[in-house]
Motif scaffolding. Sequence first.
Motif, PDB file in Angstrom:
ATOM      1  N   THR A  22     -29.248 -11.745 -24.096  1.00  0.00           N
ATOM      2  CA  THR A  22     -27.816 -11.541 -23.882  1.00  0.00           C
ATOM      3  C   THR A  22     -27.051 -11.312 -25.173  1.00  0.00           C
ATOM      4  O   THR A  22     -25.836 -11.233 -25.146  1.00  0.00           O
ATOM      5  CB  THR A  22     -27.194 -12.741 -23.144  1.00  0.00           C
ATOM      6  OG1 THR A  22     -27.425 -13.917 -23.915  1.00  0.00           O
ATOM      7  CG2 THR A  22     -27.795 -12.895 -21.758  1.00  0.00           C
ATOM      8  N   ARG A  26     -20.038  -5.845 -28.982  1.00  0.00           N
ATOM      9  CA  ARG A  26     -18.977  -5.483 -28.054  1.00  0.00           C
ATOM     10  C   ARG A  26     -18.239  -4.235 -28.507  1.00  0.00           C
ATOM     11  O   ARG A  26     -18.007  -4.044 -29.679  1.00  0.00           O
ATOM     12  CB  ARG A  26     -18.001  -6.654 -27.995  1.00  0.00           C
ATOM     13  CG  ARG A  26     -17.362  -6.828 -26.703  1.00  0.00           C
ATOM     14  CD  ARG A  26     -16.598  -8.118 -26.728  1.00  0.00           C
ATOM     15  NE  ARG A  26     -16.063  -8.313 -25.419  1.00  0.00           N
ATOM     16  CZ  ARG A  26     -15.630  -9.441 -24.962  1.00  0.00           C
ATOM     17  NH1 ARG A  26     -15.655 -10.492 -25.715  1.00  0.00           N
ATOM     18  NH2 ARG A  26     -15.156  -9.528 -23.762  1.00  0.00           N
ATOM     19  N   HIS A  60     -24.933  -6.200 -17.101  1.00  0.00           N
ATOM     20  CA  HIS A  60     -24.018  -7.137 -17.768  1.00  0.00           C
ATOM     21  C   HIS A  60     -24.452  -8.562 -17.419  1.00  0.00           C
ATOM     22  O   HIS A  60     -23.983  -9.153 -16.442  1.00  0.00           O
ATOM     23  CB  HIS A  60     -22.578  -6.892 -17.319  1.00  0.00           C
ATOM     24  CG  HIS A  60     -22.053  -5.568 -17.759  1.00  0.00           C
ATOM     25  ND1 HIS A  60     -21.428  -5.379 -18.962  1.00  0.00           N
ATOM     26  CD2 HIS A  60     -22.110  -4.348 -17.160  1.00  0.00           C
ATOM     27  CE1 HIS A  60     -21.087  -4.102 -19.088  1.00  0.00           C
ATOM     28  NE2 HIS A  60     -21.499  -3.470 -18.016  1.00  0.00           N
ATOM     29  N   GLU A  62     -23.810 -11.401 -18.677  1.00  0.00           N
ATOM     30  CA  GLU A  62     -22.770 -12.434 -18.741  1.00  0.00           C
ATOM     31  C   GLU A  62     -21.985 -12.556 -17.439  1.00  0.00           C
ATOM     32  O   GLU A  62     -21.340 -13.569 -17.183  1.00  0.00           O
ATOM     33  CB  GLU A  62     -21.827 -12.188 -19.926  1.00  0.00           C
ATOM     34  CG  GLU A  62     -20.901 -10.991 -19.780  1.00  0.00           C
ATOM     35  CD  GLU A  62     -21.551  -9.625 -19.990  1.00  0.00           C
ATOM     36  OE1 GLU A  62     -20.802  -8.630 -19.921  1.00  0.00           O
ATOM     37  OE2 GLU A  62     -22.766  -9.529 -20.233  1.00  0.00           O
ATOM     38  N   HIS A  63     -22.033 -11.495 -16.592  1.00  0.00           N
ATOM     39  CA  HIS A  63     -21.353 -11.503 -15.300  1.00  0.00           C
ATOM     40  C   HIS A  63     -22.336 -11.384 -14.127  1.00  0.00           C
ATOM     41  O   HIS A  63     -21.910 -11.359 -12.974  1.00  0.00           O
ATOM     42  CB  HIS A  63     -20.340 -10.359 -15.207  1.00  0.00           C
ATOM     43  CG  HIS A  63     -19.270 -10.435 -16.245  1.00  0.00           C
ATOM     44  ND1 HIS A  63     -18.334 -11.424 -16.274  1.00  0.00           N
ATOM     45  CD2 HIS A  63     -19.010  -9.628 -17.308  1.00  0.00           C
ATOM     46  CE1 HIS A  63     -17.520 -11.237 -17.306  1.00  0.00           C
ATOM     47  NE2 HIS A  63     -17.920 -10.155 -17.949  1.00  0.00           N
ATOM     48  N   ILE A  65     -23.998  -8.776 -13.121  1.00  0.00           N
ATOM     49  CA  ILE A  65     -23.725  -7.548 -12.364  1.00  0.00           C
ATOM     50  C   ILE A  65     -24.391  -6.357 -13.045  1.00  0.00           C
ATOM     51  O   ILE A  65     -24.655  -6.372 -14.246  1.00  0.00           O
ATOM     52  CB  ILE A  65     -22.216  -7.252 -12.222  1.00  0.00           C
ATOM     53  CG1 ILE A  65     -21.570  -7.083 -13.596  1.00  0.00           C
ATOM     54  CG2 ILE A  65     -21.512  -8.292 -11.393  1.00  0.00           C
ATOM     55  CD1 ILE A  65     -20.168  -6.524 -13.558  1.00  0.00           C
ATOM     56  N   ARG A  81     -19.300  -2.230  -9.258  1.00  0.00           N
ATOM     57  CA  ARG A  81     -19.911  -3.453  -9.787  1.00  0.00           C
ATOM     58  C   ARG A  81     -20.846  -4.030  -8.725  1.00  0.00           C
ATOM     59  O   ARG A  81     -20.387  -4.570  -7.727  1.00  0.00           O
ATOM     60  CB  ARG A  81     -18.818  -4.442 -10.173  1.00  0.00           C
ATOM     61  CG  ARG A  81     -17.946  -3.917 -11.305  1.00  0.00           C
ATOM     62  CD  ARG A  81     -16.688  -4.760 -11.495  1.00  0.00           C
ATOM     63  NE  ARG A  81     -16.956  -6.163 -11.706  1.00  0.00           N
ATOM     64  CZ  ARG A  81     -16.832  -6.800 -12.871  1.00  0.00           C
ATOM     65  NH1 ARG A  81     -16.422  -6.148 -13.931  1.00  0.00           N
ATOM     66  NH2 ARG A  81     -17.093  -8.088 -12.951  1.00  0.00           N
ATOM     67  N   PRO A  83     -23.266  -6.831  -7.659  1.00  0.00           N
ATOM     68  CA  PRO A  83     -23.745  -8.175  -7.998  1.00  0.00           C
ATOM     69  C   PRO A  83     -25.275  -8.193  -7.993  1.00  0.00           C
ATOM     70  O   PRO A  83     -25.907  -7.579  -7.126  1.00  0.00           O
ATOM     71  CB  PRO A  83     -23.193  -9.054  -6.872  1.00  0.00           C
ATOM     72  CG  PRO A  83     -22.054  -8.266  -6.294  1.00  0.00           C
ATOM     73  CD  PRO A  83     -22.439  -6.825  -6.450  1.00  0.00           C
TER      74      PRO A  83
END
Length: 112
Positions: A22, A26, A60, A62-63, A65, A81, A83
């Motif tokens: 991860t 950015r 991603h 961190e989310h 998704i 997006r 999931p």
Amino acid sequence: MERATYGPRLVFILIWAGAMDTGAARRDSPCMGNVYALPGHRDWFIDDRGDGRRMQVTWHPEHAIVVLSLWHRDVCTSTFRLPIADAPRLITLFAASLGEAAQSPAAKGAVS
């Protein structure tokens, strides 16, 4: 224009995305907001209709998704997006489609 056949790669991304690290650099994107530029967390798919149509798939972690973004030339026109909990259902659809395409005489050359 040569047709891109990336279907199995997308399935691979969705299956193995959870195993990726991860750490992230950015950067801002006008389409998505914050995008994490990571090797292996993003891939492009070319639409066989041409005219600069393409899809970017980005994981991603961190989310939890996967973001599917549709592009026309250099403009992001929409995002979706997904999931990660829904990824198995999408993978099942891809696998079934590839299985059917492999058995179809018309698609024999398109599936590798």
